[in-house]
Design a protein around this motif. Structure first.
Motif, PDB file in Angstrom:
ATOM      1  N   ARG A 308     -31.937  16.683 -16.689  1.00 30.97           N
ATOM      2  CA  ARG A 308     -30.637  17.512 -16.839  1.00 30.97           C
ATOM      3  C   ARG A 308     -30.778  18.248 -17.843  1.00 30.97           C
ATOM      4  N   VAL A 309     -29.900  19.267 -17.881  1.00 29.13           N
ATOM      5  CA  VAL A 309     -30.653  20.292 -19.063  1.00 29.13           C
ATOM      6  C   VAL A 309     -29.021  20.333 -19.604  1.00 29.13           C
ATOM      7  N   GLY A 310     -29.449  19.741 -21.658  1.00 28.10           N
ATOM      8  CA  GLY A 310     -28.186  20.072 -22.404  1.00 28.10           C
ATOM      9  C   GLY A 310     -28.538  19.349 -23.621  1.00 28.10           C
ATOM     10  N   PRO A 311     -27.311  19.752 -24.311  1.00 23.18           N
ATOM     11  CA  PRO A 311     -25.673  19.582 -23.898  1.00 23.18           C
ATOM     12  C   PRO A 311     -25.890  20.852 -23.445  1.00 23.18           C
ATOM     13  N   LEU A 312     -24.665  21.454 -22.169  1.00 18.91           N
ATOM     14  CA  LEU A 312     -24.511  22.708 -22.259  1.00 18.91           C
ATOM     15  C   LEU A 312     -22.286  21.782 -21.567  1.00 18.91           C
ATOM     16  N   TYR A 313     -21.491  22.895 -21.949  1.00 19.22           N
ATOM     17  CA  TYR A 313     -20.623  22.801 -21.283  1.00 19.22           C
ATOM     18  C   TYR A 313     -20.690  23.754 -20.212  1.00 19.22           C
ATOM     19  N   LYS A 314     -19.644  22.850 -19.244  1.00 19.06           N
ATOM     20  CA  LYS A 314     -20.133  23.489 -18.394  1.00 19.06           C
ATOM     21  C   LYS A 314     -21.406  24.238 -17.279  1.00 19.06           C
ATOM     22  N   HIS A 315     -22.141  23.459 -17.611  1.00 24.17           N
ATOM     23  CA  HIS A 315     -23.309  23.492 -16.924  1.00 24.17           C
ATOM     24  C   HIS A 315     -23.799  24.881 -17.878  1.00 24.17           C
ATOM     25  N   VAL A 316     -23.331  25.737 -18.693  1.00 19.94           N
ATOM     26  CA  VAL A 316     -23.831  27.448 -18.922  1.00 19.94           C
ATOM     27  C   VAL A 316     -23.864  27.276 -21.194  1.00 19.94           C
ATOM     28  N   PHE A 317     -22.871  26.468 -21.517  1.00 23.46           N
ATOM     29  CA  PHE A 317     -23.053  27.389 -22.865  1.00 23.46           C
ATOM     30  C   PHE A 317     -23.484  26.075 -24.060  1.00 23.46           C
ATOM     31  N   PRO A 318     -24.301  26.203 -24.879  1.00 29.78           N
ATOM     32  CA  PRO A 318     -25.037  25.009 -25.594  1.00 29.78           C
ATOM     33  C   PRO A 318     -23.823  24.353 -26.577  1.00 29.78           C
ATOM     34  N   PRO A 319     -23.000  23.607 -26.799  1.00 38.06           N
ATOM     35  CA  PRO A 319     -21.424  24.141 -27.466  1.00 38.06           C
ATOM     36  C   PRO A 319     -21.756  24.586 -29.068  1.00 38.06           C
ATOM     37  N   GLN A 320     -23.018  24.020 -30.177  1.00 35.88           N
ATOM     38  CA  GLN A 320     -23.379  24.418 -31.501  1.00 35.88           C
ATOM     39  C   GLN A 320     -23.770  26.200 -31.374  1.00 35.88           C
ATOM     40  N   LEU A 321     -23.930  26.804 -30.130  1.00 34.54           N
ATOM     41  CA  LEU A 321     -24.964  28.190 -30.308  1.00 34.54           C
ATOM     42  C   LEU A 321     -24.077  29.131 -29.353  1.00 34.54           C
TER      43      LEU A 321
END
Length: 472
Positions: A308-321
């Motif tokens: 699991r690569v995370g956290p990622l929004y919709k498998h694309v974006f790290p929310p804080q960055l």
């Protein structure tokens, strides 16, 4: 709209289409694509050399075996605006072509959209870190990309000193077929035979006359077990989720299917969970790969936990960055190239401001809701990026298309994909050479030749339903 200087890591299918979408969006100067291999194509570049460590990556990126053919038909695989069709330049015109034809397609794509000049070949990214913490929010920081290039000098490749450049954003497209994932087998330390991961498999010759156990029955396990059966004495395939009614015999007289391995013993025996056993010479792990980002600094950008690569929004974006660092190509069990394009367009639009992302807090809530839904369904973390679940098969790409303002995937492509995946299960020996969807192939060829999109899908919904029912 703001323009960003963007680094793209990897020049496979994801990296190439990411570079194209970033340039189309108007990001200037043009993106820089870092690629450690001698040419573009990523995982589709065949390398005769295998890892010196038969169970590890060993510095070898390529994972292709010589006989590999696609497990999806070419007309469903291609980018929606650049069809994957057989033409006079084709190396392999078959509907399910060999890997050489896919590489040719990607090289043609790169030339057609003038991408080769953006790629720095034989240049490996060794570090990515935030270069400053001022600015508006953590995501506004610049990114320092460190890399090493290899140049030919005196007839030999020599590695130059590490260099660094600063970018406004980084798009990670390094693939996930390079770091082997091994089966955990009780007693394997005392087992006397040889072991190999499919990452290091190229041809069957080394297994001549042997008794071989293959672990895994996804596409690579299916292919490699049959490849080896052509030269081996016996091949026994261990399947993680073997159905209760599974037939052990196959179309090959020397190939059998079994439940997963219970243990390995010092006398060379491999014992399966149903109590059957064989004395084996070799074990081949067709057990997949680990996600890995060795170039990312350990500063909390993402973590990898049981794939699991995370956290990622919709498998694309790290929310804080977001949107200043993104990941293209993590999902699997879906039509990859079109999804790469949609993800890339989304990233390019988010960086320019054309597409507005939710707040970091909203994105994190979405991620946590997704994780909670997985847990409620009883799905392990390693399924996080598995979008092959029927309910999600097209939901994700439809959502991306809506965010980007692009046409959704054609209905004929969806039907072909569903039917092709089903045929793998019911016709594992012949699904690449026998099919019954010629009317859909004709529709695909019409779409390719006219280069029109959003064609009327009258009648295809019923065809899709028929295809699903036929192969269940």
């Amino acid at each position: 709209m703001p323009s960003r200087r963007v680094a793209v890591i990897g020049a496979g299918a994801a990296g190439l289409v990411a570079a194209r979408e970033l340039r189309r969006e108007g990001h200037a100067p043009a993106p820089v694509v870092f690629e450690r291999a001698v040419g573009v194509g990523g995982t589709w570049r065949y390398d005769d050399a295998a890892s010196a460590d038969p169970l590890g990556a060993g510095g070898v990126h390529g994972s292709l075996y010589a006989s590999l053919r696609t497990n999806l038909p070419r007309e469903s695989m291609g980018f929606l605006d650049f069809p994957f069709v057989a033409d006079e330049g084709s190396i392999d015109p078959r509907r399910f072509p060999g890997h050489q034809e896919v590489l040719r397609y990607l090289e043609t794509f790169a030339r057609r959209f003038d991408l080769l000049g953006l790629v720095r070949l034989q240049t490996e990214v060794v570090g990515v870190r935030r270069s400053r913490v001022d600015g508006v929010g953590a995501g506004a920081a610049g990114w320092t990309v460190s890399y090493c290039s290899r140049k030919l000098a005196g007839g030999e490749l020599q590695e130059e000193e590490e260099q660094s450049e600063v970018f406004d954003a980084v798009v990670v497209c390094n693939g996930h077929f390079a770091e082997p994932l091994l089966a955990d087998i009780a007693g394997i330390g005392g087992w006397p035979g040889k072991q190999l991961h499919s990452h290091s498999y190229r041809v069957p010759d080394p297994f001549h006359g042997q008794v071989v156990v293959v672990i895994g029955y996804h596409p690579s396990g299916m292919d490699i077990s049959r490849d080896i059966a052509g030269v081996a004495k016996e091949v026994h395939v261990a399947i993680r989720a073997a159905p209760a009614e599974m037939q052990s015999a196959t179309a090959h007289a020397n190939l059998w299917l079994h439940p997963m391995i219970e243990c390995a013993e010092e006398d060379g025996s491999v014992v399966f969970q149903d109590g059957s056993r064989v004395k084996a010479d070799s074990i081949v792990h067709c057990t997949g790969y680990k996600y890995g980002f060795p170039f990312l600094e350990e500063d909390g950008i993402v973590s990898v936990d049981n794939n699991r690569v995370g956290p990622l929004y919709k498998h694309v974006f790290p929310p804080q960055l977001a949107p200043h660092i993104s990941f293209i190509g993590l999902p699997f069990k879906l039509i990859l190239f079109p999804v790469f394009r949609l993800q890339s367009n989304w990233v390019a639009g988010a960086l320019s401001g054309r597409i507005e992302l939710p707040s970091p807090e909203e994105m994190m809530l979405d991620v946590m809701a997704f994780y909670s839904d997985m847990e409620a369904r009883g799905w392990p973390k390693r399924f996080t990026h598995n979008l092959g679940v029927e309910a999600w098969t097209f939901e994700y790409q439809d959502w991306l298309a809506e965010q980007c303002g692009l046409e959704k995937m054609e209905e004929w492509r969806r039907v072909i994909y569903v039917a092709a995946r089903a045929r793998v299960l019911v016709r594992p020996e012949s699904y690449r050479d026998e099919w019954d969807d010629d009317q859909l192939v004709a529709q695909a060829h019409i779409t390719s030749s006219t280069a029109t999109y959003g064609l009327a899908s009258v009648g295809f919904s019923s065809l899709r339903g028929h295809a699903i029912k036929e192969f269940r």
